[in-house]
Design a protein around this motif. Structure first.
Motif, PDB file in Angstrom:
ATOM      1  N   LYS A 181      11.012   7.970   7.585  1.00 52.67           N
ATOM      2  CA  LYS A 181      11.099   6.705   8.183  1.00 52.67           C
ATOM      3  C   LYS A 181      12.277   5.917   7.309  1.00 52.67           C
ATOM      4  CE  LYS A 181       7.002   5.278   8.728  1.00 52.67           C
ATOM      5  NZ  LYS A 181       5.963   4.660   9.456  1.00 52.67           N
ATOM      6  N   ASP A 205      -5.317  -1.087  10.827  1.00 55.57           N
ATOM      7  CA  ASP A 205      -3.787  -0.919  11.105  1.00 55.57           C
ATOM      8  C   ASP A 205      -3.691  -0.161  12.515  1.00 55.57           C
ATOM      9  OD1 ASP A 205      -1.218   0.037  11.304  1.00 55.57           O
ATOM     10  OD2 ASP A 205      -1.175   0.808   9.235  1.00 55.57           O
ATOM     11  N   TRP A 212      -5.991   1.931   3.301  1.00 59.67           N
ATOM     12  CA  TRP A 212      -4.854   3.184   3.051  1.00 59.67           C
ATOM     13  C   TRP A 212      -5.078   3.270   1.500  1.00 59.67           C
ATOM     14  CZ3 TRP A 212      -2.070   5.910   6.395  1.00 59.67           C
ATOM     15  CH2 TRP A 212      -1.779   5.383   7.700  1.00 59.67           C
ATOM     16  N   THR A 222       0.815  -1.051  -0.145  1.00 53.37           N
ATOM     17  CA  THR A 222       0.033   0.042   0.004  1.00 53.37           C
ATOM     18  C   THR A 222       0.858   1.271   0.177  1.00 53.37           C
ATOM     19  OG1 THR A 222      -0.291  -0.526   2.415  1.00 53.37           O
ATOM     20  CG2 THR A 222      -2.211  -0.885   1.132  1.00 53.37           C
ATOM     21  N   SER A 223       2.152   1.002   0.296  1.00 53.67           N
ATOM     22  CA  SER A 223       3.253   2.452   0.054  1.00 53.67           C
ATOM     23  C   SER A 223       4.474   1.571  -0.183  1.00 53.67           C
ATOM     24  CB  SER A 223       3.050   3.087   1.392  1.00 53.67           C
ATOM     25  OG  SER A 223       3.120   2.283   2.546  1.00 53.67           O
ATOM     26  N   ASP A 274       6.817  -2.403  12.136  1.00 54.72           N
ATOM     27  CA  ASP A 274       6.301  -1.266  11.973  1.00 54.72           C
ATOM     28  C   ASP A 274       4.668  -1.248  12.346  1.00 54.72           C
ATOM     29  OD1 ASP A 274       6.584   0.967   9.551  1.00 54.72           O
ATOM     30  OD2 ASP A 274       4.422   0.434   9.981  1.00 54.72           O
ATOM     31  N   ARG A 275       4.082  -2.280  12.472  1.00 52.44           N
ATOM     32  CA  ARG A 275       2.740  -2.345  12.937  1.00 52.44           C
ATOM     33  C   ARG A 275       2.361  -3.321  14.032  1.00 52.44           C
ATOM     34  NH1 ARG A 275      -0.825  -2.663   6.958  1.00 52.44           N
ATOM     35  NH2 ARG A 275      -0.254  -0.682   6.413  1.00 52.44           N
ATOM     36  N   ASP A 315       6.345   9.028   4.747  1.00 53.66           N
ATOM     37  CA  ASP A 315       6.985   7.770   4.060  1.00 53.66           C
ATOM     38  C   ASP A 315       8.225   8.324   2.844  1.00 53.66           C
ATOM     39  OD1 ASP A 315       5.704   6.029   5.116  1.00 53.66           O
ATOM     40  OD2 ASP A 315       4.072   5.798   3.656  1.00 53.66           O
ATOM     41  N   ASN A 343      -0.346   9.925   5.192  1.00 50.11           N
ATOM     42  CA  ASN A 343       0.939   9.348   4.617  1.00 50.11           C
ATOM     43  C   ASN A 343       0.873  10.300   3.203  1.00 50.11           C
ATOM     44  OD1 ASN A 343      -0.872   7.855   2.570  1.00 50.11           O
ATOM     45  ND2 ASN A 343       0.205   5.742   3.364  1.00 50.11           N
ATOM     46  N   ASN A 400       7.196   1.969   1.198  1.00 49.88           N
ATOM     47  CA  ASN A 400       8.033   1.625   2.159  1.00 49.88           C
ATOM     48  C   ASN A 400       8.068   0.109   2.361  1.00 49.88           C
ATOM     49  OD1 ASN A 400       5.377   2.034   3.128  1.00 49.88           O
ATOM     50  ND2 ASN A 400       5.823   2.252   5.046  1.00 49.88           N
ATOM     51  N   TRP A 401       6.848  -0.350   1.977  1.00 48.98           N
ATOM     52  CA  TRP A 401       6.857  -1.865   1.853  1.00 48.98           C
ATOM     53  C   TRP A 401       7.432  -2.784   0.805  1.00 48.98           C
ATOM     54  CZ3 TRP A 401       5.420  -3.190   6.423  1.00 48.98           C
ATOM     55  CH2 TRP A 401       4.544  -2.369   7.205  1.00 48.98           C
ATOM     56  N   PHE A 452      -0.981   7.429  15.037  1.00 48.42           N
ATOM     57  CA  PHE A 452      -0.713   8.462  14.189  1.00 48.42           C
ATOM     58  C   PHE A 452      -1.776   9.492  14.481  1.00 48.42           C
ATOM     59  CE2 PHE A 452       1.028   5.712  10.778  1.00 48.42           C
ATOM     60  CZ  PHE A 452       2.048   5.363  11.138  1.00 48.42           C
ATOM     61  N   ASN A 481      -1.329   1.303  13.698  1.00 46.40           N
ATOM     62  CA  ASN A 481      -0.693   2.504  13.860  1.00 46.40           C
ATOM     63  C   ASN A 481      -1.650   3.888  13.442  1.00 46.40           C
ATOM     64  OD1 ASN A 481       1.732   1.123  14.012  1.00 46.40           O
ATOM     65  ND2 ASN A 481       2.497   1.623  11.671  1.00 46.40           N
TER      66      ASN A 481
HETATM   67  C1  BGC Z   1       3.081   2.481   8.009  1.00 44.24           C
HETATM   68  C2  BGC Z   1       3.179   3.660   6.979  1.00 44.24           C
HETATM   69  C3  BGC Z   1       2.327   3.340   5.857  1.00 44.24           C
HETATM   70  C4  BGC Z   1       0.927   2.957   5.965  1.00 44.24           C
HETATM   71  C5  BGC Z   1       0.291   2.480   4.667  1.00 44.24           C
HETATM   72  C6  BGC Z   1       1.480   2.233   7.959  1.00 44.24           C
HETATM   73  O1  BGC Z   1       1.324   1.248   9.085  1.00 44.24           O
HETATM   74  O2  BGC Z   1       3.653   2.908   9.145  1.00 44.24           O
HETATM   75  O3  BGC Z   1       4.360   4.012   6.895  1.00 44.24           O
HETATM   76  O4  BGC Z   1       2.200   4.731   4.924  1.00 44.24           O
HETATM   77  O5  BGC Z   1       1.225   1.942   6.855  1.00 44.24           O
HETATM   78  O6  BGC Z   1       0.845   1.510   3.897  1.00 44.24           O
END
Ligand code: BGC
Length: 374
Positions: free
Chosen positions: A306, A192, A232, A61-62, A140-141, A286, A261, A64-65, A198, A194
């Motif tokens: 991050k 999520d 997301w 979904t972003s 991360d989560r 991100d 994000n 970073n993954w 956030f 997080n």
């Molecule tokens: C991450 C973010 C990311 C989001 C969607 C969150 O759990 O910490 O960095 O933007 O998931 O993938």
């Protein structure tokens, strides 16, 4: 040594409210300094080089993954392990990830690193992993409602929210010195863990300004349920922004948008542009390529760095410690209550990035640095 900002008393209060609301998230005031958790029992015997390490990541979904998967494959191999890196499918995500974790357990993984697709739906699989003697690291989560999660490694999520809230206020003041400023709030996916943290971090900064009348949420939608972005998904944020513009901003000015994000930030900006309105101050997170370009171009206001490389590196070093029978290092044993236990965590400090510090922020990032040199 990495330094962790000490959370404030306001944080403690807000986090406690968050806990009461959802039974998860940060629950307490202080990062505790470096120490070790001592409670997993998982490190006692260690395991051999070449052992299987499972990495179950959510859907992509972003960016970073996507980065994390590649970095885990490479980092685990370099550290002498056999990595099994899997992503959940874009649809059917939860069942897919549950199946992947079960199969990692069956294959004898010694450690299972999980970026949860849905933090509340992995109890059975995590407990299955524990029963088989594996160590479970939430990446991360946070993973909720199970004793079975041994460690949590993440950027300080509450601080991410605080930095977003501060950037939003500063950006709006720079654009329009006199308030009141009108904003809209967006939050992440409800599955999520997080997302709540956030949002709480951001609201710890924004709520006092709202209470003082300096900031007004134009639509009146201030509850996380109203602001959530399922999955997301950018299309969900874009259509909510489209509706808000129609319902509330016919002839009213929108000064800022809290976006959790970068993917959602760009969707929000697309919506505003489509409506022919000036772009408000929009936050993000991100350091995605297109958002860094947008910041340099003066459209998106901020993002959060991050660095995924540091987070993966930290996780791999925890795996290495476990393999030698040591307890991995943690630096927070108080903040992340998953509903049934406080999970020992290693938190890294996030960095806010705006046009003002974009060059220095990515100076040592070979992918992003070239984008900042105008
Ligand atoms: C991450 C973010 C990311 C989001 C969607 C969150 O759990 O910490 O960095 O933007 O998931 O993938």
């Amino acid at each position: 040594m990495r330094r962790i900002a000490k959370p404030t008393a306001a944080l403690a209060a807000v986090a406690m409210i968050a806990l009461a609301g959802c039974g998860s998230g940060r629950d307490d005031s202080s990062a505790s300094g470096t120490g070790s958790s001592g409670d997993s029992g998982a490190a006692a015997e260690g395991f051999e080089q070449g052992s299987l390490i499972g990495v179950a990541l959510p859907a992509k979904t972003s960016e970073n993954w996507v980065l994390a998967g590649d970095l885990f494959s490479q980092g685990l191999q370099e550290a002498g392990f056999e990595g099994d890196v899997q992503y959940a499918a874009a649809s059917g995500t939860v069942a897919d990830q549950q199946g992947q974790i079960s199969s990692m357990v069956t294959k004898g993984a010694k450690v299972i690193v999980i970026g949860a697709a849905d933090g509340g739906q992995l109890t059975t699989q995590v407990e299955q992993a524990k029963a088989a003697g594996a160590t479970v690291i939430a990446y991360d989560r946070l993973i909720l409602n199970t004793e079975g999660v041994d460690y949590y490694v993440a950027y300080d999520n509450f601080n991410v929210g605080e930095l977003q809230g501060q950037a939003l206020l500063e950006g709006m003041k720079a654009q329009k010195p006199e308030g009141p400023w009108t904003i809209e709030l967006f939050s992440g996916s409800p599955d999520d863990a997080n997302s709540q943290v956030f949002f709480d971090g951001a609201m710890s900064v924004l709520q006092p300004a709202i209470d003082a009348g300096d900031v007004v949420v134009g639509s009146g939608q201030t509850e996380i349920e109203q602001t959530a972005t399922q999955g997301w998904k950018p299309e969900n944020a874009q259509s909510r922004m489209d509706s808000l513009l129609t319902s509330t901003y016919g002839d009213k000015e929108l000064d800022g948008v809290l976006s959790p994000n970068d993917t959602l930030a760009r969707a929000i900006i697309t919506s505003v542009k489509g409506a022919g309105k000036p772009i408000p101050v929009v936050t993000g997170q991100d350091s995605e390529v297109e958002s860094v370009k947008s910041i340099v171009a003066g459209e998106q206001y901020s993002t959060i760095n991050k660095d995924t490389r540091a987070l993966v590196e930290q996780t791999v070093s925890m795996v290495t410690a476990l393999s030698t029978g040591e307890e991995p290092e943690v630096n927070d044993t108080e903040s992340y209550d998953n509903g049934v236990k406080t999970v020992p965590a290693y938190l890294l400090p996030p960095l806010i990035v705006t046009k003002d510090n974009v060059v220095e922020a990515y100076a040592n990032d070979p992918n992003l640095a070239p984008l900042t040199k105008g």
